[in-house]
Design a protein around this motif. Sequence first.
Motif, PDB file in Angstrom:
ATOM      1  N   THR A  59       0.820  -1.220   0.000  1.00  0.00           N
ATOM      2  CA  THR A  59       0.000   0.000   0.000  1.00  0.00           C
ATOM      3  C   THR A  59       0.854   1.269   0.000  1.00  0.00           C
ATOM      4  N   ASP A 136      -6.390  -7.837   1.124  1.00  0.00           N
ATOM      5  CA  ASP A 136      -4.938  -7.906   1.206  1.00  0.00           C
ATOM      6  C   ASP A 136      -4.268  -7.598  -0.132  1.00  0.00           C
ATOM      7  N   GLU A 137      -4.777  -6.593  -0.780  1.00  0.00           N
ATOM      8  CA  GLU A 137      -4.161  -6.172  -2.040  1.00  0.00           C
ATOM      9  C   GLU A 137      -3.558  -4.787  -1.874  1.00  0.00           C
ATOM     10  N   LEU A 140      -6.052  -1.191  -1.570  1.00  0.00           N
ATOM     11  CA  LEU A 140      -6.911  -0.670  -0.500  1.00  0.00           C
ATOM     12  C   LEU A 140      -6.282  -0.904   0.876  1.00  0.00           C
ATOM     13  N   ASP A 142      -6.853  -2.024   4.121  1.00  0.00           N
ATOM     14  CA  ASP A 142      -7.910  -2.847   4.720  1.00  0.00           C
ATOM     15  C   ASP A 142      -8.253  -2.434   6.153  1.00  0.00           C
ATOM     16  N   ARG A 143      -7.231  -2.063   6.914  1.00  0.00           N
ATOM     17  CA  ARG A 143      -7.524  -1.712   8.316  1.00  0.00           C
ATOM     18  C   ARG A 143      -8.356  -0.434   8.399  1.00  0.00           C
ATOM     19  N   ILE A 147     -12.014  -0.056  10.122  1.00  0.00           N
ATOM     20  CA  ILE A 147     -12.309   0.855  11.236  1.00  0.00           C
ATOM     21  C   ILE A 147     -13.472   1.780  10.876  1.00  0.00           C
ATOM     22  N   HIS A 154      -8.552   0.880  16.181  1.00  0.00           N
ATOM     23  CA  HIS A 154      -7.121   0.816  15.865  1.00  0.00           C
ATOM     24  C   HIS A 154      -6.349   0.632  17.168  1.00  0.00           C
ATOM     25  N   ASN A 157      -1.267  -1.978  19.207  1.00  0.00           N
ATOM     26  CA  ASN A 157      -0.357  -2.878  18.479  1.00  0.00           C
ATOM     27  C   ASN A 157      -0.464  -2.684  16.960  1.00  0.00           C
ATOM     28  N   VAL A 160      -6.351  -3.942  13.960  1.00  0.00           N
ATOM     29  CA  VAL A 160      -7.758  -3.662  14.223  1.00  0.00           C
ATOM     30  C   VAL A 160      -8.230  -4.675  15.258  1.00  0.00           C
ATOM     31  N   SER A 167      -7.597  -9.198  17.929  1.00  0.00           N
ATOM     32  CA  SER A 167      -7.154  -8.839  16.574  1.00  0.00           C
ATOM     33  C   SER A 167      -6.883 -10.033  15.666  1.00  0.00           C
ATOM     34  N   LEU A 171      -8.762  -9.264   7.044  1.00  0.00           N
ATOM     35  CA  LEU A 171      -9.795  -8.292   6.660  1.00  0.00           C
ATOM     36  C   LEU A 171      -9.884  -8.140   5.144  1.00  0.00           C
ATOM     37  N   CYS A 242       4.796 -12.826  13.014  1.00  0.00           N
ATOM     38  CA  CYS A 242       5.073 -12.781  14.453  1.00  0.00           C
ATOM     39  C   CYS A 242       3.775 -12.363  15.127  1.00  0.00           C
ATOM     40  N   ASP A 243       3.417 -13.068  16.193  1.00  0.00           N
ATOM     41  CA  ASP A 243       2.145 -12.787  16.866  1.00  0.00           C
ATOM     42  C   ASP A 243       2.326 -12.198  18.259  1.00  0.00           C
TER      43      ASP A 243
HETATM   44  C1  B12 Z   1       2.297  -3.543   4.974  1.00  0.00           C
HETATM   45  C2  B12 Z   1       1.570  -4.500   5.870  1.00  0.00           C
HETATM   46  C3  B12 Z   1       2.268  -5.047   6.941  1.00  0.00           C
HETATM   47  C4  B12 Z   1       3.653  -4.582   7.326  1.00  0.00           C
HETATM   48  C5  B12 Z   1       3.546  -3.257   8.092  1.00  0.00           C
HETATM   49  C6  B12 Z   1       2.457  -3.259   9.172  1.00  0.00           C
HETATM   50  C7  B12 Z   1       1.967  -1.895   9.586  1.00  0.00           C
HETATM   51  N1  B12 Z   1       1.780  -1.722  10.865  1.00  0.00           N
HETATM   52  O1  B12 Z   1       1.710  -1.025   8.774  1.00  0.00           O
HETATM   53  C8  B12 Z   1       4.177  -5.788   8.150  1.00  0.00           C
HETATM   54  C9  B12 Z   1       4.877  -6.771   7.219  1.00  0.00           C
HETATM   55  C10 B12 Z   1       5.116  -5.444   9.281  1.00  0.00           C
HETATM   56  C11 B12 Z   1       2.850  -6.387   8.598  1.00  0.00           C
HETATM   57  C12 B12 Z   1       2.721  -7.154   9.725  1.00  0.00           C
HETATM   58  C13 B12 Z   1       1.512  -7.685  10.147  1.00  0.00           C
HETATM   59  N2  B12 Z   1       0.363  -7.702   9.461  1.00  0.00           N
HETATM   60 CO1  B12 Z   1       0.091  -6.733   7.824  1.00  0.00          CO
HETATM   61  N3  B12 Z   1      -0.392  -5.748   6.299  1.00  0.00           N
HETATM   62  C14 B12 Z   1       0.236  -4.850   5.622  1.00  0.00           C
HETATM   63  C15 B12 Z   1      -0.654  -4.298   4.504  1.00  0.00           C
HETATM   64  C16 B12 Z   1      -0.222  -4.944   3.179  1.00  0.00           C
HETATM   65  C17 B12 Z   1      -0.645  -2.774   4.400  1.00  0.00           C
HETATM   66  C18 B12 Z   1      -0.761  -2.044   5.746  1.00  0.00           C
HETATM   67  C19 B12 Z   1      -0.591  -0.573   5.624  1.00  0.00           C
HETATM   68  O2  B12 Z   1      -1.021   0.052   4.669  1.00  0.00           O
HETATM   69  N4  B12 Z   1       0.070   0.020   6.605  1.00  0.00           N
HETATM   70  C20 B12 Z   1       0.264   1.433   6.635  1.00  0.00           C
HETATM   71  C21 B12 Z   1      -0.438   2.062   7.838  1.00  0.00           C
HETATM   72  C22 B12 Z   1      -0.262   3.562   7.776  1.00  0.00           C
HETATM   73  O3  B12 Z   1      -1.801   1.791   7.733  1.00  0.00           O
HETATM   74  P1  B12 Z   1      -2.639   0.755   8.613  1.00  0.00           P
HETATM   75  O4  B12 Z   1      -1.977   0.310   9.832  1.00  0.00           O
HETATM   76  O5  B12 Z   1      -3.097  -0.319   7.679  1.00  0.00           O
HETATM   77  O6  B12 Z   1      -3.879   1.681   8.886  1.00  0.00           O
HETATM   78  C23 B12 Z   1      -4.073   2.387  10.074  1.00  0.00           C
HETATM   79  C24 B12 Z   1      -3.264   3.580  10.294  1.00  0.00           C
HETATM   80  O7  B12 Z   1      -3.112   4.240   9.090  1.00  0.00           O
HETATM   81  C25 B12 Z   1      -4.171   4.332  11.235  1.00  0.00           C
HETATM   82  N5  B12 Z   1      -3.998   5.747  11.125  1.00  0.00           N
HETATM   83  C26 B12 Z   1      -4.547   6.582  10.229  1.00  0.00           C
HETATM   84  N6  B12 Z   1      -4.118   7.818  10.487  1.00  0.00           N
HETATM   85  C27 B12 Z   1      -3.333   7.754  11.569  1.00  0.00           C
HETATM   86  C28 B12 Z   1      -2.643   8.733  12.223  1.00  0.00           C
HETATM   87  C29 B12 Z   1      -1.847   8.344  13.324  1.00  0.00           C
HETATM   88  C30 B12 Z   1      -1.075   9.415  14.019  1.00  0.00           C
HETATM   89  C31 B12 Z   1      -1.785   6.995  13.755  1.00  0.00           C
HETATM   90  C32 B12 Z   1      -0.982   6.593  14.939  1.00  0.00           C
HETATM   91  C33 B12 Z   1      -2.484   6.007  13.055  1.00  0.00           C
HETATM   92  C34 B12 Z   1      -3.250   6.430  11.966  1.00  0.00           C
HETATM   93  O8  B12 Z   1      -5.493   3.994  10.904  1.00  0.00           O
HETATM   94  C35 B12 Z   1      -5.444   2.934   9.987  1.00  0.00           C
HETATM   95  C36 B12 Z   1      -6.455   1.928  10.378  1.00  0.00           C
HETATM   96  O9  B12 Z   1      -6.105   1.300  11.585  1.00  0.00           O
HETATM   97  C37 B12 Z   1      -2.072  -4.789   4.969  1.00  0.00           C
HETATM   98  C38 B12 Z   1      -3.016  -5.213   3.839  1.00  0.00           C
HETATM   99  C39 B12 Z   1      -3.702  -4.027   3.223  1.00  0.00           C
HETATM  100  N7  B12 Z   1      -3.832  -4.042   1.931  1.00  0.00           N
HETATM  101  O10 B12 Z   1      -4.107  -3.113   3.917  1.00  0.00           O
HETATM  102  C40 B12 Z   1      -1.756  -5.988   5.899  1.00  0.00           C
HETATM  103  C41 B12 Z   1      -2.557  -6.110   7.187  1.00  0.00           C
HETATM  104  C42 B12 Z   1      -2.616  -4.758   7.845  1.00  0.00           C
HETATM  105  N8  B12 Z   1      -1.752  -6.994   7.994  1.00  0.00           N
HETATM  106  C43 B12 Z   1      -2.418  -7.813   8.718  1.00  0.00           C
HETATM  107  C44 B12 Z   1      -1.836  -8.740   9.615  1.00  0.00           C
HETATM  108  C45 B12 Z   1      -2.704  -9.914  10.060  1.00  0.00           C
HETATM  109  C46 B12 Z   1      -0.517  -8.562  10.040  1.00  0.00           C
HETATM  110  C47 B12 Z   1       0.186  -9.298  11.198  1.00  0.00           C
HETATM  111  C48 B12 Z   1      -0.693  -9.516  12.423  1.00  0.00           C
HETATM  112  C49 B12 Z   1       0.702 -10.645  10.648  1.00  0.00           C
HETATM  113  C50 B12 Z   1       1.593 -11.432  11.611  1.00  0.00           C
HETATM  114  N9  B12 Z   1       1.045 -12.139  12.540  1.00  0.00           N
HETATM  115  O11 B12 Z   1       2.780 -11.405  11.454  1.00  0.00           O
HETATM  116  C51 B12 Z   1       1.375  -8.358  11.482  1.00  0.00           C
HETATM  117  C52 B12 Z   1       1.035  -7.320  12.544  1.00  0.00           C
HETATM  118  C53 B12 Z   1       2.159  -6.334  12.762  1.00  0.00           C
HETATM  119  C54 B12 Z   1       1.622  -5.064  13.387  1.00  0.00           C
HETATM  120  N10 B12 Z   1       1.667  -4.999  14.710  1.00  0.00           N
HETATM  121  O12 B12 Z   1       1.160  -4.176  12.673  1.00  0.00           O
HETATM  122  C55 B12 Z   1      -3.919  -7.620   8.527  1.00  0.00           C
HETATM  123  C56 B12 Z   1      -4.520  -6.805   9.687  1.00  0.00           C
HETATM  124  C57 B12 Z   1      -5.345  -7.619  10.646  1.00  0.00           C
HETATM  125  C58 B12 Z   1      -5.847  -6.771  11.781  1.00  0.00           C
HETATM  126  N11 B12 Z   1      -6.656  -7.383  12.614  1.00  0.00           N
HETATM  127  O13 B12 Z   1      -5.521  -5.613  11.920  1.00  0.00           O
HETATM  128  C59 B12 Z   1      -3.947  -6.840   7.155  1.00  0.00           C
HETATM  129  C60 B12 Z   1      -5.107  -5.863   7.003  1.00  0.00           C
HETATM  130  C61 B12 Z   1      -4.016  -7.905   6.055  1.00  0.00           C
HETATM  131  C62 B12 Z   1      -5.436  -8.404   5.845  1.00  0.00           C
HETATM  132  N12 B12 Z   1      -6.031  -8.095   4.703  1.00  0.00           N
HETATM  133  O14 B12 Z   1      -5.998  -9.022   6.712  1.00  0.00           O
HETATM  134  N13 B12 Z   1       1.833  -6.019   7.775  1.00  0.00           N
END
Ligand code: B12
Length: 373
Positions: A59, A136-137, A140, A142-143, A147, A154, A157, A160, A167, A171, A242-243
Amino acid sequence: MSVEPNNNLKVDYFEKISDLATHLGLTALGVTSAEPFVETRTEIERRKELGLHGGMQFTFRNPKRSTTPKMIMGEANSLIVGALRTPAPRLEKANTDAVRIAAYARKDYYSVLRNALSVIAEMLKKDGWKAQVVADENSLVDRAAAIRAGIGWHGKNGNVLIPGHGSWFVLGSIVTNIELPHSEKVQQDCGVCKRCIDACPTGAIIEPGVVDARKCIAWLVQAPGIIPHEYRESIGQRIYGCDDCQEICPEGREGRDVEFDQDVEADYPVEQILEAEDEELLERFSSWYIAERNPRYLRRNALVAIGNSNETENIAFKSLLNRYLLNPDPLLRSHAAWASIRLGHKELVDLAKNDSDPLVSEEVVLAELEGSI
Ligand code: B12
């Protein structure tokens, strides 16, 4: 041509979808608009600027695209977001000769989720609407969708969290042109709890909800190249995901043992990864993200797992390390050298020391400097 449903019909239609989702095994389903995720885009850009994405694409490659659902479907009005449970592992001591695989990767849960969402999408299409499944593309976030669709909050950790469940979910969404009532956002939050932040083995949760991917074990074991030395020990037996930040989370902790999913992949023996042919590994783990689709990275992780096993007397491990110190790939030889040093196999360390590639011999030099041999 579909006719715009009135409000009551919309509510009925959502209930129909929701019942179907429950029948298909989804734990939660919610609806939100297809408007852009403006804050998430800013957050992705901020993390990229700070380098927190660790070079990941997904993403992060095109933040505008991944936060603008209308780039998936121009006429999109709604996102119907679903969550599928990935049964959590039982909290028990890991087997030393088995590798650890995160809950979400033990089965191809993404296919199960996509199939369930596809059934709903087909229903929408039969009723004259457009519908496209995205889970998981790169297109979009997904988180953010989950939310806004009221699935969960959010968590600190980064995940979601679904109230009462935690968690342990994957999604996905259906992007569609139907307009449905929007679900209410979850009001709960983590409160003062910060157990996940303290429990992360590498300190990867740098602020509540913000993960530095460069330190996150889930990314370190997926990323191509050498695994940085400072994280190898913390990786332990993990070869995929890693969990820890989820395991420590109290939300939905009750009932975890009950739903434990006895699955062979959870106890995959490390030897099998190091002995299997390329095709076998790629087929066995076909649903995993493996950098460059190159199984060398799974083997690299398995060598680190052996190095962390404490199995100094294990003859099978020793002979595998010997074999890998003769492998044509210097990346694998260097990780085999590290594991040999950790297990104290002097003859193997000597073999590594004389390796013509500095990537390998420097493992020994480093260990000598650190006084670990
Ligand atoms: C890149 C990615 C990773 C990366 C980076 C993770 C990260 N924290 O960003 C890595 C490889 C490390 C990873 C690990 C994991 N991932 Co992953 N990953 C993704 C992916 C492909 C993109 C995530 C992304 O865009 N991150 C960027 C950040 C910015 O966005 P976000 O965390 O998704 O969104 C939140 C923030 O933006 C927040 N936000 C918005 N504005 C602001 C402002 C501030 C100040 C803050 C603090 C937050 C905030 O709100 C959003 C919603 O919660 C998604 C699939 C997808 N297409 O979305 C799966 C996804 C997020 N992963 C998932 C999973 C299952 C995991 C793991 C649990 C797998 C595991 N057991 O190893 C771990 C968890 C690690 C962790 N603690 O985050 C699931 C989430 C399940 C859930 N219940 O949340 C997803 C959605 C895949 C899926 N389709 O199910 N992942």
